[in-house]
Design an enzyme around this catalytic site. Structure first.
Site, PDB file in Angstrom:
ATOM      1  N   ASP A  64      40.671  37.268  48.400  1.00  5.74           N
ATOM      2  CA  ASP A  64      41.853  36.524  47.959  1.00  5.74           C
ATOM      3  C   ASP A  64      42.805  36.245  49.116  1.00  5.74           C
ATOM      4  O   ASP A  64      42.652  36.799  50.208  1.00  5.74           O
ATOM      5  CB  ASP A  64      42.571  37.291  46.830  1.00  5.74           C
ATOM      6  CG  ASP A  64      42.727  38.782  47.125  1.00  5.74           C
ATOM      7  OD1 ASP A  64      42.555  39.182  48.291  1.00  5.74           O
ATOM      8  OD2 ASP A  64      43.011  39.541  46.189  1.00  5.74           O
TER       9      ASP A  64
ATOM     10  N   ASP B  72      47.596  47.939  37.634  1.00  7.12           N
ATOM     11  CA  ASP B  72      47.466  47.302  36.309  1.00  7.12           C
ATOM     12  C   ASP B  72      46.000  46.986  35.970  1.00  7.12           C
ATOM     13  O   ASP B  72      45.722  46.277  35.005  1.00  7.12           O
ATOM     14  CB  ASP B  72      48.320  46.029  36.229  1.00  7.12           C
ATOM     15  CG  ASP B  72      47.901  44.970  37.248  1.00  7.12           C
ATOM     16  OD1 ASP B  72      46.953  45.209  38.031  1.00  7.12           O
ATOM     17  OD2 ASP B  72      48.520  43.885  37.250  1.00  7.12           O
TER      18      ASP B  72
ATOM     19  N   HIS C  86      43.884  45.330  37.936  1.00  6.09           N
ATOM     20  CA  HIS C  86      43.344  44.086  38.503  1.00  6.09           C
ATOM     21  C   HIS C  86      42.329  44.371  39.613  1.00  6.09           C
ATOM     22  O   HIS C  86      42.367  45.415  40.257  1.00  6.09           O
ATOM     23  CB  HIS C  86      44.455  43.124  38.965  1.00  6.09           C
ATOM     24  CG  HIS C  86      45.175  43.480  40.224  1.00  6.09           C
ATOM     25  ND1 HIS C  86      46.548  43.503  40.319  1.00  6.09           N
ATOM     26  CD2 HIS C  86      44.729  43.774  41.475  1.00  6.09           C
ATOM     27  CE1 HIS C  86      46.901  43.805  41.554  1.00  6.09           C
ATOM     28  NE2 HIS C  86      45.814  43.974  42.272  1.00  6.09           N
TER      29      HIS C  86
ATOM     30  N   GLU D 207      44.526  39.158  37.468  1.00  6.92           N
ATOM     31  CA  GLU D 207      45.499  39.943  36.716  1.00  6.92           C
ATOM     32  C   GLU D 207      45.034  40.105  35.271  1.00  6.92           C
ATOM     33  O   GLU D 207      44.142  39.378  34.817  1.00  6.92           O
ATOM     34  CB  GLU D 207      46.852  39.227  36.762  1.00  6.92           C
ATOM     35  CG  GLU D 207      47.434  39.078  38.166  1.00  6.92           C
ATOM     36  CD  GLU D 207      47.990  40.384  38.737  1.00  6.92           C
ATOM     37  OE1 GLU D 207      47.510  41.469  38.354  1.00  6.92           O
ATOM     38  OE2 GLU D 207      48.891  40.306  39.591  1.00  6.92           O
TER      39      GLU D 207
HETATM   40  C1  GLP Z   1      46.159  43.754  46.104  1.00  7.97           C
HETATM   41  C2  GLP Z   1      44.800  43.132  46.396  1.00  7.97           C
HETATM   42  C3  GLP Z   1      43.689  43.882  45.705  1.00  7.97           C
HETATM   43  C4  GLP Z   1      43.839  45.370  45.941  1.00  7.97           C
HETATM   44  C5  GLP Z   1      45.137  45.848  45.343  1.00  7.97           C
HETATM   45  C6  GLP Z   1      45.365  47.340  45.510  1.00  7.97           C
HETATM   46  O1  GLP Z   1      46.779  43.269  44.981  1.00  7.97           O
HETATM   47  N1  GLP Z   1      44.751  41.755  46.032  1.00  7.97           N
HETATM   48  O2  GLP Z   1      42.439  43.413  46.215  1.00  7.97           O
HETATM   49  O3  GLP Z   1      42.760  46.070  45.371  1.00  7.97           O
HETATM   50  O4  GLP Z   1      46.183  45.160  46.004  1.00  7.97           O
HETATM   51  O5  GLP Z   1      45.955  47.595  46.750  1.00  7.97           O
HETATM   52  P1  GLP Z   1      46.127  48.998  47.420  1.00  7.97           P
HETATM   53  O6  GLP Z   1      44.805  49.348  47.969  1.00  7.97           O
HETATM   54  O7  GLP Z   1      47.144  48.785  48.501  1.00  7.97           O
HETATM   55  O8  GLP Z   1      46.590  49.945  46.372  1.00  7.97           O
END
Ligand code: GLP
Length: 241
Positions: A67, A136, A138, A143
């Site tokens: 993304d 959440d 995702h 989302e």
């Molecule tokens: C972002 C990314 C996700 C990732 C998530 C969790 O929203 N788009 O791909 O898994 O954050 O991030 P973190 O690893 O910092 O908790």
């Protein structure tokens, strides 16, 4: 779905690096699906360490990231383009012509999504996809409420995701509201998936992913439908299982 509970984030990173290392050894021109966020950083550090020790080379791999924020220039300090170049691509022997992210600064995000799917298909599909999970539930920026059949497209970020990610920005007002993300359907098309989660903050999302019903309200639960998923957890993230 294979769930592996390890002591800490360091062990998760080493185990994930082992999976990548074995694939690249067997298939030097592998197609890798990569993720951003804090969680995969340890894995990237471990892969860089193994590269510097002469144990692994990325010179022939192709990569696709999940993304990218919409509305940040590519070279913005918090774009995922910058994140990947700083934390991985520039630190090892990647051929950056073969390292792809969705184009968040394009004029036509719908077309950018279609183009990205075509690029992945032209590369022969993704052999191994690395994933984190949002609090959440995702995956990538899919989302809650995302269609389980979704493909790469424009997606609005929830307030929870914006506030979770605000730690990387000066203030929450600077966190983009939109992103281009691979869809849940695109992720389910990958050959193999490794999802990483650590810390108590992920325990509820992990429980819903592993034990809950498959529902668009918890996008990660769609991984129950994939035949080859490994979930690497530390003890804190596994407490609700
Ligand atoms: C972002 C990314 C996700 C990732 C998530 C969790 O929203 N788009 O791909 O898994 O954050 O991030 P973190 O690893 O910092 O908790």
């Amino acid at each position: 779905m294979r769930v592996v509970i390890l002591k800490n984030a360091e062990q998760i990173s080493c185990r994930a690096a082992d999976v990548f290392g074995q694939l690249i050894q067997a298939r030097p021109a592998a197609v890798l699906g990569l993720a951003t966020g804090g969680t995969p950083l340890g894995t990237y550090r471990e892969l860089i360490r193994r590269y510097r020790a002469g144990e692994i080379s990325f010179s022939q791999v192709t990569t696709f990231n999940l993304d990218e924020y919409v509305g940040l220039p590519r070279d913005h300090s918090q774009s995922y383009h910058t994140f990947m170049h700083e934390n991985l691509f520039s630190q090892a022997d990647f051929d950056t012509d073969n390292c792809h992210l969705p184009d968040g600064s394009c004029v036509d995000p719908a077309q950018a999504g279609v183009d990205y799917e075509q690029k992945i298909a032209a590369a022969g599909g993704i052999d191994l996809q690395l994933l984190g999970i949002g609090t959440d539930g995702h995956i990538a920026f899919n989302e809650p409420g995302s269609s389980l059949a979704s493909r790469t497209r424009l997606k609005a970020l929830t307030e929870q995701t914006r506030s979770d990610n605000a730690r990387f920005f000066e203030s929450i007002d600077e966190v983009p509201r939109l992103a281009i993300t691979m869809g849940i359907g695109s992720i389910l098309d990958t050959q193999r998936i490794v999802l990483l989660a650590n810390g108590a903050g992920k325990a509820d999302a992990v429980q819903a992913l592993v034990e809950g019903p498959v529902t668009a309200q918890v996008p990660a639960s769609a991984l129950q439908l994939h035949p080859h998923v490994t979930i690497l957890l530390d003890e804190a993230a596994a407490t609700k299982l």
